[in-house]
Design a protein around this motif. Structure first.
Motif, PDB file in Angstrom:
ATOM      1  N   ASN A   1       2.264   8.790  10.638  1.00  0.00           N
ATOM      2  CA  ASN A   1       1.463   8.462  11.823  1.00  0.00           C
ATOM      3  C   ASN A   1       0.101   7.872  11.434  1.00  0.00           C
ATOM      4  OD1 ASN A   1       3.408   9.237  13.652  1.00  0.00           O
ATOM      5  ND2 ASN A   1       2.654  11.326  13.850  1.00  0.00           N
ATOM      6  N   LYS A   2      -0.463   8.379  10.321  1.00  0.00           N
ATOM      7  CA  LYS A   2      -1.750   7.838   9.830  1.00  0.00           C
ATOM      8  C   LYS A   2      -1.568   6.373   9.420  1.00  0.00           C
ATOM      9  CE  LYS A   2      -5.426   8.914   6.492  1.00  0.00           C
ATOM     10  NZ  LYS A   2      -5.376   7.832   5.517  1.00  0.00           N
ATOM     11  N   LEU A   3      -0.455   6.073   8.743  1.00  0.00           N
ATOM     12  CA  LEU A   3      -0.176   4.689   8.331  1.00  0.00           C
ATOM     13  C   LEU A   3       0.032   3.780   9.539  1.00  0.00           C
ATOM     14  CD1 LEU A   3       2.162   5.411   5.300  1.00  0.00           C
ATOM     15  CD2 LEU A   3       0.064   4.073   5.183  1.00  0.00           C
ATOM     16  N   ILE A   4       0.672   4.309  10.589  1.00  0.00           N
ATOM     17  CA  ILE A   4       0.877   3.512  11.806  1.00  0.00           C
ATOM     18  C   ILE A   4      -0.467   3.210  12.470  1.00  0.00           C
ATOM     19  CG2 ILE A   4       1.835   3.568  14.165  1.00  0.00           C
ATOM     20  CD1 ILE A   4       3.902   2.911  11.990  1.00  0.00           C
ATOM     21  N   ASP A   5      -1.372   4.187  12.478  1.00  0.00           N
ATOM     22  CA  ASP A   5      -2.721   3.959  13.030  1.00  0.00           C
ATOM     23  C   ASP A   5      -3.438   2.858  12.245  1.00  0.00           C
ATOM     24  OD1 ASP A   5      -2.375   5.862  14.963  1.00  0.00           O
ATOM     25  OD2 ASP A   5      -3.438   7.464  13.886  1.00  0.00           O
ATOM     26  N   GLU A   6      -3.290   2.889  10.911  1.00  0.00           N
ATOM     27  CA  GLU A   6      -3.913   1.876  10.052  1.00  0.00           C
ATOM     28  C   GLU A   6      -3.264   0.500  10.293  1.00  0.00           C
ATOM     29  OE1 GLU A   6      -3.556   3.401   6.077  1.00  0.00           O
ATOM     30  OE2 GLU A   6      -4.974   5.031   6.456  1.00  0.00           O
ATOM     31  N   ALA A   7      -1.950   0.506  10.532  1.00  0.00           N
ATOM     32  CA  ALA A   7      -1.228  -0.747  10.808  1.00  0.00           C
ATOM     33  C   ALA A   7      -1.705  -1.353  12.130  1.00  0.00           C
ATOM     34  CB  ALA A   7       0.270  -0.482  10.855  1.00  0.00           C
ATOM     35  N   LYS A   8      -1.915  -0.497  13.127  1.00  0.00           N
ATOM     36  CA  LYS A   8      -2.405  -0.980  14.434  1.00  0.00           C
ATOM     37  C   LYS A   8      -3.804  -1.573  14.299  1.00  0.00           C
ATOM     38  CE  LYS A   8       0.280   2.172  17.361  1.00  0.00           C
ATOM     39  NZ  LYS A   8       0.261   3.446  18.104  1.00  0.00           N
ATOM     40  N   ALA A   9      -4.644  -0.916  13.486  1.00  0.00           N
ATOM     41  CA  ALA A   9      -6.013  -1.409  13.263  1.00  0.00           C
ATOM     42  C   ALA A   9      -5.971  -2.771  12.566  1.00  0.00           C
ATOM     43  CB  ALA A   9      -6.794  -0.407  12.421  1.00  0.00           C
ATOM     44  N   ALA A  10      -5.052  -2.918  11.578  1.00  0.00           N
ATOM     45  CA  ALA A  10      -4.911  -4.195  10.861  1.00  0.00           C
ATOM     46  C   ALA A  10      -4.420  -5.285  11.817  1.00  0.00           C
ATOM     47  CB  ALA A  10      -3.935  -4.029   9.693  1.00  0.00           C
ATOM     48  N   PHE A  11      -3.483  -4.927  12.684  1.00  0.00           N
ATOM     49  CA  PHE A  11      -2.940  -5.878  13.661  1.00  0.00           C
ATOM     50  C   PHE A  11      -4.046  -6.370  14.593  1.00  0.00           C
ATOM     51  CE2 PHE A  11      -0.846  -7.277  17.513  1.00  0.00           C
ATOM     52  CZ  PHE A  11       0.282  -7.943  17.049  1.00  0.00           C
ATOM     53  N   ALA A  12      -4.900  -5.428  15.020  1.00  0.00           N
ATOM     54  CA  ALA A  12      -6.019  -5.783  15.921  1.00  0.00           C
ATOM     55  C   ALA A  12      -6.984  -6.757  15.250  1.00  0.00           C
ATOM     56  CB  ALA A  12      -6.759  -4.520  16.353  1.00  0.00           C
ATOM     57  N   LYS A  13      -7.078  -6.680  13.913  1.00  0.00           N
ATOM     58  CA  LYS A  13      -7.965  -7.588  13.151  1.00  0.00           C
ATOM     59  C   LYS A  13      -7.232  -8.855  12.716  1.00  0.00           C
ATOM     60  CE  LYS A  13     -10.564  -3.742  11.137  1.00  0.00           C
ATOM     61  NZ  LYS A  13     -10.717  -2.972   9.892  1.00  0.00           N
ATOM     62  N   LYS A  14      -5.978  -9.020  13.190  1.00  0.00           N
ATOM     63  CA  LYS A  14      -5.129 -10.173  12.841  1.00  0.00           C
ATOM     64  C   LYS A  14      -4.774 -10.221  11.353  1.00  0.00           C
ATOM     65  CE  LYS A  14      -6.669 -12.972  16.735  1.00  0.00           C
ATOM     66  NZ  LYS A  14      -7.113 -14.288  17.190  1.00  0.00           N
ATOM     67  N   GLN A  15      -4.765  -9.035  10.751  1.00  0.00           N
ATOM     68  CA  GLN A  15      -4.335  -8.927   9.339  1.00  0.00           C
ATOM     69  C   GLN A  15      -2.830  -8.623   9.358  1.00  0.00           C
ATOM     70  OE1 GLN A  15      -6.948  -5.779   8.057  1.00  0.00           O
ATOM     71  NE2 GLN A  15      -8.684  -7.151   7.745  1.00  0.00           N
ATOM     72  N   TRP A  16      -2.056  -9.675   9.617  1.00  0.00           N
ATOM     73  CA  TRP A  16      -0.617  -9.493   9.897  1.00  0.00           C
ATOM     74  C   TRP A  16       0.141  -8.842   8.744  1.00  0.00           C
ATOM     75  CZ3 TRP A  16      -1.780 -10.129  14.534  1.00  0.00           C
ATOM     76  CH2 TRP A  16      -2.442 -11.254  15.042  1.00  0.00           C
ATOM     77  N   GLN A  17      -0.083  -9.343   7.517  1.00  0.00           N
ATOM     78  CA  GLN A  17       0.671  -8.810   6.377  1.00  0.00           C
ATOM     79  C   GLN A  17       0.324  -7.345   6.118  1.00  0.00           C
ATOM     80  OE1 GLN A  17       3.243 -10.530   4.953  1.00  0.00           O
ATOM     81  NE2 GLN A  17       3.669  -8.497   4.129  1.00  0.00           N
ATOM     82  N   GLU A  18      -0.945  -7.011   6.287  1.00  0.00           N
ATOM     83  CA  GLU A  18      -1.390  -5.627   6.107  1.00  0.00           C
ATOM     84  C   GLU A  18      -0.704  -4.719   7.135  1.00  0.00           C
ATOM     85  OE1 GLU A  18      -3.987  -2.599   4.329  1.00  0.00           O
ATOM     86  OE2 GLU A  18      -3.015  -4.446   3.692  1.00  0.00           O
ATOM     87  N   ALA A  19      -0.607  -5.206   8.363  1.00  0.00           N
ATOM     88  CA  ALA A  19       0.062  -4.444   9.430  1.00  0.00           C
ATOM     89  C   ALA A  19       1.533  -4.216   9.081  1.00  0.00           C
ATOM     90  CB  ALA A  19      -0.057  -5.176  10.758  1.00  0.00           C
ATOM     91  N   ILE A  20       2.178  -5.258   8.544  1.00  0.00           N
ATOM     92  CA  ILE A  20       3.590  -5.147   8.134  1.00  0.00           C
ATOM     93  C   ILE A  20       3.733  -4.143   6.990  1.00  0.00           C
ATOM     94  CG2 ILE A  20       5.529  -6.399   7.067  1.00  0.00           C
ATOM     95  CD1 ILE A  20       4.406  -8.943   8.592  1.00  0.00           C
ATOM     96  N   ASN A  21       2.879  -4.269   5.971  1.00  0.00           N
ATOM     97  CA  ASN A  21       2.944  -3.390   4.790  1.00  0.00           C
ATOM     98  C   ASN A  21       2.765  -1.917   5.161  1.00  0.00           C
ATOM     99  OD1 ASN A  21       3.253  -5.695   3.286  1.00  0.00           O
ATOM    100  ND2 ASN A  21       1.180  -5.703   2.447  1.00  0.00           N
ATOM    101  N   LYS A  22       1.764  -1.649   6.011  1.00  0.00           N
ATOM    102  CA  LYS A  22       1.487  -0.257   6.419  1.00  0.00           C
ATOM    103  C   LYS A  22       2.653   0.315   7.237  1.00  0.00           C
ATOM    104  CE  LYS A  22      -2.943   0.294   5.032  1.00  0.00           C
ATOM    105  NZ  LYS A  22      -3.381   1.353   4.118  1.00  0.00           N
ATOM    106  N   SER A  23       3.218  -0.511   8.120  1.00  0.00           N
ATOM    107  CA  SER A  23       4.343  -0.055   8.957  1.00  0.00           C
ATOM    108  C   SER A  23       5.564   0.245   8.098  1.00  0.00           C
ATOM    109  CB  SER A  23       4.689  -1.116  10.000  1.00  0.00           C
ATOM    110  OG  SER A  23       3.594  -1.351  10.851  1.00  0.00           O
ATOM    111  N   GLU A  24       5.819  -0.633   7.111  1.00  0.00           N
ATOM    112  CA  GLU A  24       6.974  -0.426   6.226  1.00  0.00           C
ATOM    113  C   GLU A  24       6.777   0.810   5.347  1.00  0.00           C
ATOM    114  OE1 GLU A  24       7.426  -4.213   4.279  1.00  0.00           O
ATOM    115  OE2 GLU A  24       8.713  -5.005   5.898  1.00  0.00           O
TER     116      GLU A  24
END
Length: 219
Positions: free
Chosen positions: A117-140
């Motif tokens: 869940n912590k990684l998903i929160d970090e992925a959402k934060a990355a997505f909000a900053k348009k850091q697409w690859q970071e969002a993908i990496n954290k979600s995976e």
């Protein structure tokens, strides 16, 4: 004088008594006490099947107890990644019938869920900053811990789509950045020159290159 061989000592009753004590100690998770009794059993009968089997079980439980204690200590310090590492290394080979299995599995479920869940929160934060690859990496990474973690699949799909859209916009501004074109692809002129150089050595290959050059507009 005739040498008289003394009759073999019957240790059956002694071994039975030692095994009872070993089992009682194991039942109370007093692994060192159980081990001492079993050492005495095997001193009397090195090949005693029951003694050897119980000693293997006691040794396995001692190892699990020590690793579980390490994981609990890390958890108590709020070092969840540390506890998670112990669970997935030192406790990975825990016998399924270990007396500690219910506690270890409960801890694994709770810590895994928190970390995912912590990684998903970090992925959402990355997505909000348009850091697409970071969002993908954290979600995976979250999915590796909890495969069906809530929100991961949706985030990955959205981030991949946004990444493609952004790449297309960049390509419209600068054709050299177009992700759909191969940077190593040859121009019509280059293909024609290559075909000419092969004309006498490999006519079939040269013909294919002439056709490719023509298809790209070479006249």
């Amino acid at each position: 004088p005739e040498v008289v061989t003394p009759p073999p000592v019957d240790n059956t009753a002694t071994i039975r008594d030692l095994l009872e004590k070993a089992n009682a100690a194991a039942g109370q998770r007093k692994w060192d006490d159980a081990d001492k009794q079993l050492e005495m059993v095997l001193a009397l009968d090195r090949e005693h099947v029951g003694g050897k089997a119980l000693k293997a079980k006691v040794n396995a439980e001692k190892a699990v107890e020590a690793a579980y204690g390490e994981a609990v200590a890390a958890q108590n310090k709020n070092d969840l990644p540390g506890a998670w590492q112990v669970i997935n290394t030192k406790l990975a080979g825990m016998p399924p019938d270990s007396v500690y299995a219910p506690q270890v599995n409960e801890m694994k479920g709770a810590i895994g869920k928190t970390l995912a869940n912590k990684l998903i929160d970090e992925a959402k934060a990355a997505f909000a900053k348009k850091q697409w690859q970071e969002a993908i990496n954290k979600s995976e990474a979250a999915q590796k811990i909890v495969p069906n973690v809530d929100g991961a699949s949706d985030l990955i799909t959205k981030a991949k789509k946004a990444k493609i859209e952004e790449a297309k916009k960049d390509a419209a501004k600068d054709p050299k950045k177009d992700p759909t074109t191969d940077p190593n692809e040859k121009s019509a002129d280059e293909l024609y020159k290559e075909a000419r150089s092969m004309h006498n050595t490999d006519k079939a290959a040269a013909l294919r290159l002439y056709e490719q050059a023509a298809a790209k507009g070479h006249v």
